[in-house]
Design a protein around this motif. Structure first.
Motif, short mmCIF file in Angstrom:
data_model
loop_
_atom_site.label_atom_id
_atom_site.label_comp_id
_atom_site.label_asym_id
_atom_site.label_seq_id
_atom_site.Cartn_x
_atom_site.Cartn_y
_atom_site.Cartn_z
N LEU A 11 18.13 0.37 29.47
CA LEU A 11 17.23 -0.93 29.14
C LEU A 11 17.10 -0.87 27.57
O LEU A 11 17.36 -2.18 26.93
CB LEU A 11 15.82 -0.88 29.63
CG LEU A 11 15.62 -1.17 31.27
CD1 LEU A 11 14.29 -1.01 31.78
CD2 LEU A 11 16.28 -2.48 31.43
N VAL A 12 17.05 0.25 26.68
CA VAL A 12 17.01 0.34 25.43
C VAL A 12 18.38 0.02 24.88
O VAL A 12 18.33 -0.91 23.71
CB VAL A 12 16.55 1.68 24.83
CG1 VAL A 12 16.58 1.70 23.36
CG2 VAL A 12 14.96 1.75 25.38
N SER A 13 19.32 0.65 25.48
CA SER A 13 20.68 0.04 25.10
C SER A 13 21.28 -1.55 25.04
O SER A 13 21.30 -1.93 24.12
CB SER A 13 21.89 0.84 25.73
OG SER A 13 21.88 2.21 25.53
N GLU A 14 20.48 -1.80 26.07
CA GLU A 14 20.86 -3.36 26.56
C GLU A 14 20.24 -4.24 25.19
O GLU A 14 20.84 -5.12 24.80
CB GLU A 14 20.59 -3.98 27.62
CG GLU A 14 21.15 -3.57 28.77
CD GLU A 14 20.85 -3.82 30.26
OE1 GLU A 14 19.85 -4.53 30.21
OE2 GLU A 14 21.56 -3.41 31.24
N LYS A 15 18.81 -3.93 24.80
CA LYS A 15 18.04 -4.74 24.23
C LYS A 15 18.59 -4.31 22.52
O LYS A 15 18.89 -5.48 21.74
CB LYS A 15 16.68 -4.13 23.90
CG LYS A 15 15.80 -4.78 23.08
CD LYS A 15 15.40 -6.29 23.45
CE LYS A 15 14.46 -6.76 22.62
NZ LYS A 15 14.08 -8.18 22.65
N LEU A 16 19.15 -3.24 22.21
CA LEU A 16 19.75 -3.01 20.85
C LEU A 16 21.00 -3.61 20.54
O LEU A 16 21.28 -4.03 19.80
CB LEU A 16 19.56 -1.53 20.56
CG LEU A 16 18.39 -0.72 20.50
CD1 LEU A 16 18.65 0.65 20.30
CD2 LEU A 16 17.46 -1.40 19.36
N VAL A 40 21.52 5.75 17.29
CA VAL A 40 20.34 5.94 17.70
C VAL A 40 20.46 7.00 18.87
O VAL A 40 21.48 6.84 19.63
CB VAL A 40 19.58 4.67 18.70
CG1 VAL A 40 18.49 5.13 19.45
CG2 VAL A 40 19.18 3.58 17.47
N TYR A 41 19.59 8.06 18.76
CA TYR A 41 19.82 9.42 19.62
C TYR A 41 18.34 8.94 20.64
O TYR A 41 17.40 8.88 19.96
CB TYR A 41 19.33 10.69 19.12
CG TYR A 41 20.56 11.08 18.03
CD1 TYR A 41 21.90 10.63 18.15
CD2 TYR A 41 20.07 11.83 17.08
CE1 TYR A 41 22.89 10.92 17.57
CE2 TYR A 41 21.35 12.34 16.23
CZ TYR A 41 22.60 11.94 16.29
OH TYR A 41 23.49 12.32 15.39
N ILE A 42 18.87 8.97 22.05
CA ILE A 42 17.70 8.94 23.03
C ILE A 42 17.58 10.13 23.61
O ILE A 42 18.38 10.43 24.35
CB ILE A 42 17.91 7.63 23.86
CG1 ILE A 42 18.12 6.42 23.08
CG2 ILE A 42 16.69 7.63 24.86
CD1 ILE A 42 18.32 4.96 23.94
N SER A 88 11.39 -1.42 16.41
CA SER A 88 10.63 -2.52 16.69
C SER A 88 11.25 -2.97 18.09
O SER A 88 10.26 -3.02 19.06
CB SER A 88 10.59 -3.66 15.92
OG SER A 88 9.83 -4.53 16.52
N HIS A 89 12.34 -2.95 18.23
CA HIS A 89 13.18 -3.20 19.37
C HIS A 89 12.78 -2.16 20.36
O HIS A 89 12.63 -2.62 21.48
CB HIS A 89 14.48 -3.38 19.17
CG HIS A 89 15.10 -4.76 18.27
ND1 HIS A 89 14.64 -6.05 18.87
CD2 HIS A 89 15.58 -4.82 17.18
CE1 HIS A 89 15.08 -7.01 17.91
NE2 HIS A 89 15.65 -6.27 16.99
N ILE A 90 12.96 -0.80 20.15
CA ILE A 90 12.68 0.02 21.12
C ILE A 90 11.36 -0.10 21.60
O ILE A 90 11.15 0.33 22.55
CB ILE A 90 13.27 1.60 20.34
CG1 ILE A 90 14.48 1.61 20.08
CG2 ILE A 90 12.65 2.79 21.32
CD1 ILE A 90 14.98 2.87 19.10
N ASN A 91 10.44 -0.09 20.64
CA ASN A 91 9.02 -0.27 21.10
C ASN A 91 8.83 -1.31 22.03
O ASN A 91 7.99 -1.18 23.05
CB ASN A 91 8.27 -0.46 19.79
CG ASN A 91 6.82 -0.40 20.13
OD1 ASN A 91 6.18 0.97 19.96
ND2 ASN A 91 6.17 -1.49 20.22
N ASP A 92 9.24 -2.39 21.71
CA ASP A 92 9.24 -3.61 22.79
C ASP A 92 9.69 -3.33 24.22
O ASP A 92 8.98 -3.49 24.92
CB ASP A 92 9.93 -4.68 22.36
CG ASP A 92 9.48 -5.46 21.07
OD1 ASP A 92 8.29 -5.26 20.68
OD2 ASP A 92 10.27 -6.32 20.44
#
Length: 127
Positions: A11-16, A40-42, A88-92
């Motif tokens: 989900l984070v990858s798609e958003k970014l 970005v390292y997750i 900010s995108h990750i936070n969302d």
């Protein structure tokens, strides 16, 4: 075992990638400076069972999940701004999944031409 690592990564990858087509995203961390930017390292920093919600036979119903995101930018102008926008995108995404942010800070690097920001999230997750 309760583990949402792959879903969070997806989900984070798609958003970014909606905003940053060439962003490098990985589930591994490195001691070295990334070779591709933005980056970005997750990292899932660990999970633990919340024993208060375990069953009598010790089945896991609620687990505490912790994630850390390390965000890097090497723009000549606006690198700190870019790391904040990515965070900010990750936070969302993490907010929409019910995680709360427990840490968000700019971290100094050995290479001053690279901006690095670390943000952490946690959540009591159920099955």
């Amino acid at each position: 075992m309760i583990d949402h690592e792959n879903k969070v990564f997806e989900l984070v990858s798609e958003k970014l990638r909606e905003t940053y087509e060439d962003i490098y995203i990985t589930q591994r961390t490195s001691e070295n400076i990334p070779l591709q930017f933005p980056c970005v390292y997750i990292i899932q920093k660990g999970t633990s069972v919340n024993t208060m919600f375990s069953t009598f036979d010790q089945r896991e119903n609620v687990a505490i999940e912790n994630y850390q995101f390390e965000v890097f930018s090497n723009l000549n102008i606006g690198r700190e701004k870019q790391t904040k926008e990515i965070v900010s995108h990750i936070n969302d995404v993490m907010d929409s999944l019910g995680y709360y942010r427990s840490f968000n800070e700019s971290i100094s690097n050995s290479d001053s031409s690279i901006s690095r920001r670390i943000v952490r999230f946690t959540k009591n997750n159920s099955i």
